[in-house]
Enzyme design. Sequence first.
Site, mmCIF file in Angstrom:
data_model
loop_
_atom_site.group_PDB
_atom_site.id
_atom_site.type_symbol
_atom_site.label_atom_id
_atom_site.label_comp_id
_atom_site.label_asym_id
_atom_site.label_seq_id
_atom_site.Cartn_x
_atom_site.Cartn_y
_atom_site.Cartn_z
ATOM 1 N N TRP A 100 0.616 -1.034 0.100
ATOM 2 C CA TRP A 100 0.046 0.169 -0.062
ATOM 3 C C TRP A 100 0.994 1.307 -0.047
ATOM 4 O O TRP A 100 0.599 2.185 -0.794
ATOM 5 C CB TRP A 100 -1.284 0.029 1.194
ATOM 6 C CG TRP A 100 -1.824 -1.095 1.179
ATOM 7 C CD1 TRP A 100 -2.083 -2.038 2.166
ATOM 8 C CD2 TRP A 100 -2.815 -1.434 0.358
ATOM 9 N NE1 TRP A 100 -2.995 -3.099 1.499
ATOM 10 C CE2 TRP A 100 -3.325 -2.707 0.236
ATOM 11 C CE3 TRP A 100 -3.055 -0.744 -0.990
ATOM 12 C CZ2 TRP A 100 -4.594 -3.216 -0.291
ATOM 13 C CZ3 TRP A 100 -4.112 -1.456 -2.100
ATOM 14 C CH2 TRP A 100 -4.676 -2.605 -1.378
ATOM 15 N N ASP A 167 -1.648 6.769 6.038
ATOM 16 C CA ASP A 167 -2.803 6.113 5.709
ATOM 17 C C ASP A 167 -2.855 5.099 6.717
ATOM 18 O O ASP A 167 -2.100 4.190 7.194
ATOM 19 C CB ASP A 167 -2.173 4.913 4.537
ATOM 20 C CG ASP A 167 -3.348 3.954 4.033
ATOM 21 O OD1 ASP A 167 -4.402 3.852 4.695
ATOM 22 O OD2 ASP A 167 -2.929 3.253 3.137
ATOM 23 N N LYS A 191 -12.156 -1.800 6.759
ATOM 24 C CA LYS A 191 -11.278 -2.367 7.520
ATOM 25 C C LYS A 191 -11.843 -2.410 8.954
ATOM 26 O O LYS A 191 -12.004 -3.327 9.608
ATOM 27 C CB LYS A 191 -9.674 -2.186 7.515
ATOM 28 C CG LYS A 191 -9.146 -2.123 5.997
ATOM 29 C CD LYS A 191 -9.052 -3.191 5.310
ATOM 30 C CE LYS A 191 -8.751 -3.281 3.711
ATOM 31 N NZ LYS A 191 -7.665 -2.380 3.566
HETATM 32 C C1 LIG Z 1 -7.088 -1.827 2.274
HETATM 33 C C2 LIG Z 1 -5.875 -0.850 2.140
HETATM 34 C C3 LIG Z 1 -5.955 0.023 1.272
HETATM 35 C C4 LIG Z 1 -6.627 0.219 -0.009
HETATM 36 O O1 LIG Z 1 -7.907 0.298 0.139
HETATM 37 P P1 LIG Z 1 -9.091 0.771 -0.910
HETATM 38 O O2 LIG Z 1 -10.231 1.309 -0.161
HETATM 39 O O3 LIG Z 1 -9.154 -0.577 -1.464
HETATM 40 O O4 LIG Z 1 -8.398 1.560 -1.869
HETATM 41 C C5 LIG Z 1 -4.861 1.044 1.290
HETATM 42 N N1 LIG Z 1 -4.116 0.974 2.370
HETATM 43 C C6 LIG Z 1 -4.218 0.167 3.428
HETATM 44 C C7 LIG Z 1 -3.394 0.437 4.675
HETATM 45 C C8 LIG Z 1 -5.050 -0.769 3.185
HETATM 46 O O5 LIG Z 1 -5.364 -1.879 4.410
#
Ligand SMILES: *Cc1c(COP(=O)(O)O)cnc(C)c1O
Length: 355
Positions: A100, A167, A191
């Site tokens: 990511w 993030d 998540k």
């Molecule tokens: C799942 C995830 C993403 C991607 O998320 P989307 O909503 O599918 O774009 C990005 N960063 C992290 C840390 C993730 O766990």
Amino acid sequence: MKHNFGAGPGILPHEVLKQSAEGVMNFNGTGLSILEISHRSPEFEAVLNEAVALVKELLNVPEGYSVLFLQGGASTEFALVPYNLLPEGGKAAYVDTGVWASKALKEAKYFGQTEVVASSKESNYTYIPKDFTIPKDAAYIHITSNNTIYGTQMQSFFKSPVPVVCDMSSDIFSRVFDVADFGLIYAGAQKNMGPAGVTMVIVKDSILGKTGRQIPSMFNYQVQIDGGSMYNTPPCFAIYVSMLTLRWLKAKGGVPGIEQENIAKAKALYDEIDRNPLFKPVCATEDRSHMNVCFVMENPEHEKPFLKLCDEKGIVGIKGHRSVGGFRASIYNALPITSVHVLIDAMQEFQEKNK
Ligand SMILES: *Cc1c(COP(=O)(O)O)cnc(C)c1O
């Protein structure tokens, strides 16, 4: 009963699912579905306002920050962050701690220069690099607090001379931290805070408007702030379910309360991985995630039969990501500790059977 260890979209509290289902049939006694009411109606405005207020309350968001609910997932923020923060000809710093993080970096390259100040790629991201220098001329430094695929997590954050962008998709609302340490935080909801379809952004207002770049409205954080996340039709249902999840979290003692539960769940599971000779961890001990617990088996031939045993016990979603292999047990906020104990019992039963 299923024990949902899926990495995302992840488990939601049972009572939130029930309330969401009720809202689909008859939202707050309106005789209408949450799916069919106007986003400009007072009923939906109350939902959005409560969601924003709960985020501010649960995370102690200081004055001078805005909370947004946007569409496009965390992956869209990978691009919107440099679009809104990286001036033409400027530079952004990135810490590369996984897939990511490197996807975020890739998007920044469309907008300006980038500098990778640290990376654990050479070890397949089994640890969090800690010794790095933050370039003072960077527009921001981007980090990923929890690496969902590899099971590593930053255990603490740092003070920085430039805005920190984080993030937090897979560990937002799981532990106490200080929003004031960050210029911008983003998290896809699916998540740890709600269903897929909405992304939360917390941004310090004073870092915006400095790129000298024209930004189309939908991609412009300032336009979204001015429109109160309603520049266009927001993802009403995803915001509603997120709001219900935040209410649930508040009733459980908020972030400090859930953090203690998360510590207990993670400790129980890592203790078993360390104790059981059939299993072994994949990440550096000091960087172990409290959200995604990755492990493999000493004997790879045991993996299939263990997965089968898990299936029999109603344990779902623990197959590891293809880039790591083995297993990944995601133990997000909504997963009860009883489910963790079902997994631990299965590991012990498997050890007995394979003596
Ligand atoms: C799942 C995830 C993403 C991607 O998320 P989307 O909503 O599918 O774009 C990005 N960063 C992290 C840390 C993730 O766990």
